[in-house]
Design a protein around this motif. Sequence first.
Motif, mmCIF file in Angstrom:
data_model
loop_
_atom_site.group_PDB
_atom_site.id
_atom_site.type_symbol
_atom_site.label_atom_id
_atom_site.label_comp_id
_atom_site.label_asym_id
_atom_site.label_seq_id
_atom_site.Cartn_x
_atom_site.Cartn_y
_atom_site.Cartn_z
ATOM 1 N N LEU A 375 6.937 5.623 -2.306
ATOM 2 C CA LEU A 375 7.264 4.203 -2.246
ATOM 3 C C LEU A 375 6.311 3.371 -1.404
ATOM 4 O O LEU A 375 6.331 2.140 -1.479
ATOM 5 N N ALA A 376 5.522 3.998 -0.556
ATOM 6 C CA ALA A 376 4.592 3.284 0.335
ATOM 7 C C ALA A 376 5.332 2.187 1.102
ATOM 8 O O ALA A 376 6.336 2.479 1.764
ATOM 9 N N GLY A 383 17.683 0.928 9.722
ATOM 10 C CA GLY A 383 18.344 -0.319 10.085
ATOM 11 C C GLY A 383 18.317 -1.378 9.005
ATOM 12 O O GLY A 383 18.848 -2.485 9.193
ATOM 13 N N GLY A 384 17.670 -1.098 7.862
ATOM 14 C CA GLY A 384 17.626 -2.059 6.776
ATOM 15 C C GLY A 384 16.242 -2.628 6.546
ATOM 16 O O GLY A 384 15.376 -2.605 7.414
ATOM 17 N N GLY A 385 16.031 -3.145 5.361
ATOM 18 C CA GLY A 385 14.725 -3.660 4.986
ATOM 19 C C GLY A 385 13.801 -2.545 4.537
ATOM 20 O O GLY A 385 14.225 -1.418 4.281
ATOM 21 N N THR A 386 12.521 -2.866 4.429
ATOM 22 C CA THR A 386 11.526 -1.887 4.004
ATOM 23 C C THR A 386 10.383 -1.842 5.004
ATOM 24 O O THR A 386 10.254 -2.711 5.873
ATOM 25 N N LEU A 387 9.540 -0.842 4.826
ATOM 26 C CA LEU A 387 8.384 -0.670 5.712
ATOM 27 C C LEU A 387 7.490 -1.910 5.694
ATOM 28 O O LEU A 387 6.847 -2.234 6.701
ATOM 29 N N ARG A 388 7.495 -2.606 4.574
ATOM 30 C CA ARG A 388 6.708 -3.835 4.469
ATOM 31 C C ARG A 388 7.094 -4.846 5.557
ATOM 32 O O ARG A 388 6.266 -5.619 6.032
#
Length: 456
Positions: A375-376, A383-388
Amino acid sequence: MSTRKDSLDSDPVIESRDQLVAPMQAGEKPRSDWRIGTEHEKLVYKKDDKHAPSYEEEGGIRDLLLQLQQFGWEPVEEGGKVIAMSGPDGAISLEPAGQLELSGAPLENLHQTCAETGRHLDQVKQIGEECGVGYLGLGMWPDKTREELPIMPKGRYGIMRKHMPKVGSLGLDMMLRTCTIQVNLDYSSEADMAMKFRVGLALQPLATALFANSPFTEGKPNGFLSFRSHIWSDTDPQRTGMLPFVFDEDFGYERYVDYMLDVPMYFVFRDGQYIDAAGQSFRDFLKGELPALPGEKPRESDWWDHLSTAFPEVRLKSFLEMRGADGGPWSRICALPAFWVGLLYDQSSLDAAWDLVKDWTMEEREALRNAVPKLALDAPLPGGGTLRDIAGPVLEIARKGLSSRNMLNASGDNETGFLETLSEIVESGKVPAQRLLDKYHGEWNGDVSRIYKYSF
């Protein structure tokens, strides 16, 4: 990886545990002496038919190495064969299937690092014209099977190739088909090492995502953005991974020594030869009970060798190695050390980076690392969200760290410019592998061989 030579007369026998800790302690340096060592690997191919050249063939790997003598590099031999070159910019060595690696010299700033990389690429490209070879900056061969790849004449690789299939299904792919960029960094004390190790491990998935550049296997999309990173998940569980103990409060040199004593051995080097000790215990070696060398105790060089045979996401020797990035072109070779130097070589930036990740549980860290190869930057964040969501803030921390260093080139520019290629990735929302996949499904019309137009 350069060849080691025997020097048993001056090589002390290990008599105490203090000698096992010594390499890590010897790495402690005042901030003024901290240096940057950058390593990168390239895939080598013959321009006429795109095959990976063998060691012996005309214009092959041996000839490529020897041609480097015109730039002042000196041959390093093993068993009468040239397997590396030594020079003022470090060492040029061979990975198992002929991937060419520059292990750069320890340098003071990123301007010097990028200049070193530029010199090296200019030299090998000039020699490539003479030998009819080109180079790919990727994390993995996009079209070659294992069987299509040559084997280089280095003794340790023969032992590893024999052992790898016994402990994982992808170890041979790691050896034969992958390339990486890595940076080696210093520390001032045991506590400083521990903090940098923790931040390095926690944020290694972000580096993997930003540099993800291995989406093809044998000519087709493989379902991953960094298949090279995925390969490590099934190479050898006893010498890879995220090292949970690094996040324990009591982590230090002794804990890392304990870890390394539990990592099975590969070999012992004696009389110019690598002796197969794969799967045997260094603890037994300390007692003089190693089956491969019964009655003999290890020398200090044996311990140094053993330290190089573990492959976690961050590795400790007499410096810290950041190991999470796929291979790539010139700009990203310069960007990886900029990323980590900005985060780890300024105390305020190091503290800020730790604040971002310190509350993650080990389970969350492992989940992030496992999600990133596919997924990069879209990997779910603890905790939520993405690495972006943290990519931009982390780059800003690194930028502030580089600005604080105030290392200027002759034009008065600081080191922050080397992060621009990563900022462009974050702003575009697409990592390098996604751009390659867009081309594959678009203008390349499903023909992965078009990737050779994008060689160094």
